[in-house]
Design a protein around this motif. Sequence first.
Motif, PDB file in Angstrom:
ATOM      1  N   ALA A  57       0.947  -1.215  -0.086  1.00 30.21           N
ATOM      2  CA  ALA A  57      -0.216  -0.064  -0.122  1.00 30.21           C
ATOM      3  C   ALA A  57       0.846   1.272   0.078  1.00 30.21           C
ATOM      4  N   GLU A  58       0.249   2.241  -0.454  1.00 30.19           N
ATOM      5  CA  GLU A  58       0.856   3.698  -0.266  1.00 30.19           C
ATOM      6  C   GLU A  58       0.808   4.145   1.137  1.00 30.19           C
ATOM      7  N   VAL A  59       1.851   4.516   1.931  1.00 26.58           N
ATOM      8  CA  VAL A  59       2.164   4.549   3.381  1.00 26.58           C
ATOM      9  C   VAL A  59       2.742   5.911   3.621  1.00 26.58           C
ATOM     10  N   ILE A  60       2.218   6.798   3.894  1.00 28.34           N
ATOM     11  CA  ILE A  60       2.869   8.632   4.108  1.00 28.34           C
ATOM     12  C   ILE A  60       2.894   8.675   5.422  1.00 28.34           C
ATOM     13  N   ALA A  61       4.503   8.916   5.765  1.00 29.57           N
ATOM     14  CA  ALA A  61       4.678   9.127   6.999  1.00 29.57           C
ATOM     15  C   ALA A  61       4.630  10.586   7.342  1.00 29.57           C
ATOM     16  N   VAL A  62       3.959  10.966   8.509  1.00 34.01           N
ATOM     17  CA  VAL A  62       4.090  12.564   9.091  1.00 34.01           C
ATOM     18  C   VAL A  62       4.227  12.422  10.587  1.00 34.01           C
ATOM     19  N   ALA A  63       5.673  12.888  10.916  1.00 35.11           N
ATOM     20  CA  ALA A  63       5.984  12.892  12.103  1.00 35.11           C
ATOM     21  C   ALA A  63       5.766  14.130  12.912  1.00 35.11           C
ATOM     22  N   GLY A  64       5.547  13.675  14.395  1.00 31.07           N
ATOM     23  CA  GLY A  64       5.290  14.919  15.140  1.00 31.07           C
ATOM     24  C   GLY A  64       4.244  14.672  16.148  1.00 31.07           C
ATOM     25  N   ASP A  65       3.965  15.865  16.893  1.00 29.16           N
ATOM     26  CA  ASP A  65       2.856  15.609  18.080  1.00 29.16           C
ATOM     27  C   ASP A  65       1.658  16.180  17.336  1.00 29.16           C
ATOM     28  N   VAL A  66       0.590  15.200  17.428  1.00 31.79           N
ATOM     29  CA  VAL A  66      -0.744  15.445  16.689  1.00 31.79           C
ATOM     30  C   VAL A  66      -1.502  16.607  17.440  1.00 31.79           C
ATOM     31  N   THR A  67      -1.076  16.834  18.637  1.00 36.43           N
ATOM     32  CA  THR A  67      -2.091  17.995  19.471  1.00 36.43           C
ATOM     33  C   THR A  67      -1.667  19.341  18.866  1.00 36.43           C
ATOM     34  N   THR A  68      -0.310  19.401  18.060  1.00 36.89           N
ATOM     35  CA  THR A  68      -0.292  20.934  17.616  1.00 36.89           C
ATOM     36  C   THR A  68      -0.791  21.140  16.212  1.00 36.89           C
TER      37      THR A  68
END
Length: 259
Positions: A57-68
């Motif tokens: 599958a296509e998998v896209i990584a987005v790093a960081g704190d989701v509360t921001t």
Amino acid sequence: MDIGLKGRQAVVCASSQGLGRACALELARAGCSVVVNGRDQATLERTADEIRTETGAEVIAVAGDVTTRAVQDALMRAVPRVDILVNNNGGPPLRDFRDIDREALLAGVVGNMATPIELVQRVIDGMVERRFGRIVNITSATVKMPIARLDLSSGARAGLTGFLAGVARSVAHANVTINFLLPGAFETNRRRTNERTTAERRGVPIETVQQESQAAIPAGRYGDASEFGAACAFLCSAQAGYITGQSLLIDGGAYTGIL
């Protein structure tokens, strides 16, 4: 079983490991493009590579704190549309309620109530317009069966459940569902951390805490993350369009109530 998700686009918060990762993996297996998220870049990239390799599958990584706000913006930009949103975030640590100051209290509410609501606000209108949307909020079994020292987590997640209960009914006509998954005792890093804390507080080996915990579960074991991921994928499926506003408890029978 084809669950009707091929070509759908999913955002799974806090999915570099544990239950979030299991949800992302099952959605990728079902044919979704999946955005994964986590605070540790290296762990997140490794997870993304593993899911790509296993599923294609296509998998896209987005790093960081989701509360921001910045990370929320990045999650929304990662795909052209969001068909599926899985809200997840780590909970506050074990702590006596007397030791929770105002700063910690607000941080717990932001992490486990306000942030999921903000993400729902961002995706809900597009889902209604397209006549398809699946939102799954990972909360906790403590919403139904509170545990001392997890009071902040229980309270924030119960608040989220109450807030979105009415929202779920307001969009059901458009084939948009909002549900809640309530994990009990699963074999995860968070559980092991809590067990170590409990063992240290009691002055006993961690194995003692683990044995006592599993003995209290009718199934006699901790849950496997893959079981949780499969339940998440089903709630996101085309076949689950008549299920909304529900809290699915997955705890091996530990909760003894009937409601």
